[in-house]
Write an enzyme that holds these catalytic residues in place. Sequence first.
Site, PDB file in Angstrom:
ATOM      1  N   ASN A 169     -10.084   6.011   2.819  1.00  0.00           N
ATOM      2  CA  ASN A 169      -8.675   5.406   1.744  1.00  0.00           C
ATOM      3  C   ASN A 169      -8.169   6.562   1.069  1.00  0.00           C
ATOM      4  O   ASN A 169      -7.649   7.624   1.374  1.00  0.00           O
ATOM      5  CB  ASN A 169      -9.738   4.434   1.006  1.00  0.00           C
ATOM      6  CG  ASN A 169      -8.652   3.222   0.896  1.00  0.00           C
ATOM      7  OD1 ASN A 169      -7.378   3.186   0.764  1.00  0.00           O
ATOM      8  ND2 ASN A 169      -9.314   1.880   1.198  1.00  0.00           N
ATOM      9  N   GLU A 191       0.867  -1.263   0.086  1.00  0.00           N
ATOM     10  CA  GLU A 191       0.133   0.082   0.237  1.00  0.00           C
ATOM     11  C   GLU A 191       0.892   1.110   0.029  1.00  0.00           C
ATOM     12  O   GLU A 191       2.080   1.241   0.169  1.00  0.00           O
ATOM     13  CB  GLU A 191      -0.934   0.018   1.225  1.00  0.00           C
ATOM     14  CG  GLU A 191      -2.285  -0.633   0.861  1.00  0.00           C
ATOM     15  CD  GLU A 191      -3.339   0.259   0.379  1.00  0.00           C
ATOM     16  OE1 GLU A 191      -2.768   1.291  -0.093  1.00  0.00           O
ATOM     17  OE2 GLU A 191      -4.459  -0.232   0.145  1.00  0.00           O
ATOM     18  N   ASP A 196      -9.924   1.841  -3.683  1.00  0.00           N
ATOM     19  CA  ASP A 196      -8.860   1.593  -2.665  1.00  0.00           C
ATOM     20  C   ASP A 196      -7.932   3.136  -2.634  1.00  0.00           C
ATOM     21  O   ASP A 196      -8.411   4.097  -2.486  1.00  0.00           O
ATOM     22  CB  ASP A 196      -7.897   0.569  -2.613  1.00  0.00           C
ATOM     23  CG  ASP A 196      -6.979   0.076  -1.553  1.00  0.00           C
ATOM     24  OD1 ASP A 196      -6.822   1.100  -0.755  1.00  0.00           O
ATOM     25  OD2 ASP A 196      -6.984  -1.184  -1.425  1.00  0.00           O
TER      26      ASP A 196
END
EC number: 3.1.1.17
Length: 292
Positions: free
Chosen positions: A155, A19, A205
């Site tokens: 997010n 991420e 995301d």
Amino acid sequence: MSSSIRIESVVKEKNRMGECPVWEERENALIYVDINAQKVCRWSAVSHEVQCVSVDARVSSVALRQHGGYVITLGTRFAFLDWDTQEVTTILELEQDKPNNRFNDGKVDPKGRYFAGTMAEETAPGVRARRQGALYTLFPDLSVIKQLDQVDISNGLDWSLDHRTFFHIDSLAYAVHAFSYDVCTGKIACPRLVYHLEEEERMPDGMCIDAEGKLWVACIDGGRVIRIDPETGKRIQTVRLPTSRITSCCFGGKDYAEMYVTSAYDGLDEATLAKEPQAGEIFKVMRFEIFL
């Protein structure tokens, strides 16, 4: 003349939940996190080697400091990370009344303020308390304000090129929203819908913005990143990746002409992992011109 897309895997060390990629120009490197492995990692574009620092909680985002080192979010803390000594120094801990919460994505605004949001962890597969998260801003003087409340999964986030608009994703809304943004104060207001994801795109995301002011949204479980025109609210491009759990994206490399896309293998069963051997890798997406 037409353009084509080339995709290559550049980080083959697999991430459980890769991420928050950030290009670090001074190191010619990509910095990113593996949330579930509790690691902050750095991939060198020169040596192609990966170095990692382990921390004591799930680390969800990382940002560059002006004079070196990083700011990270781990657990429900903002903290400094000294790369050389691997020392983590807590700045502030939030939401201590919500033991099931943790930070998620974060990013630095045009004035050096660190925006990062929280979410509730699942208590069972597919089960989580709703609207437990929030969006916070850490200022350079280390003060913190809450910008949004009752968020499900805070997010992806970014700012328009003119610094007048803030874009934000709450994943369980399956949408990208825009807010008016005051670059002087860092405050956001007046939310409006930019884009609602289609069923095949699955859940939004991470997100970034390109040099033309268009948004790129990573679609976890959708196996793609999509390019959205925030002025028209239309999807204008889809880039499909070789694995389904696509988590985030950023631009980097020479002239910031390359897009780096993170992925995850946590959440995939053995049959799917066999079909997606590149799950958890990091990909580089390049556009090049074809002269006909």
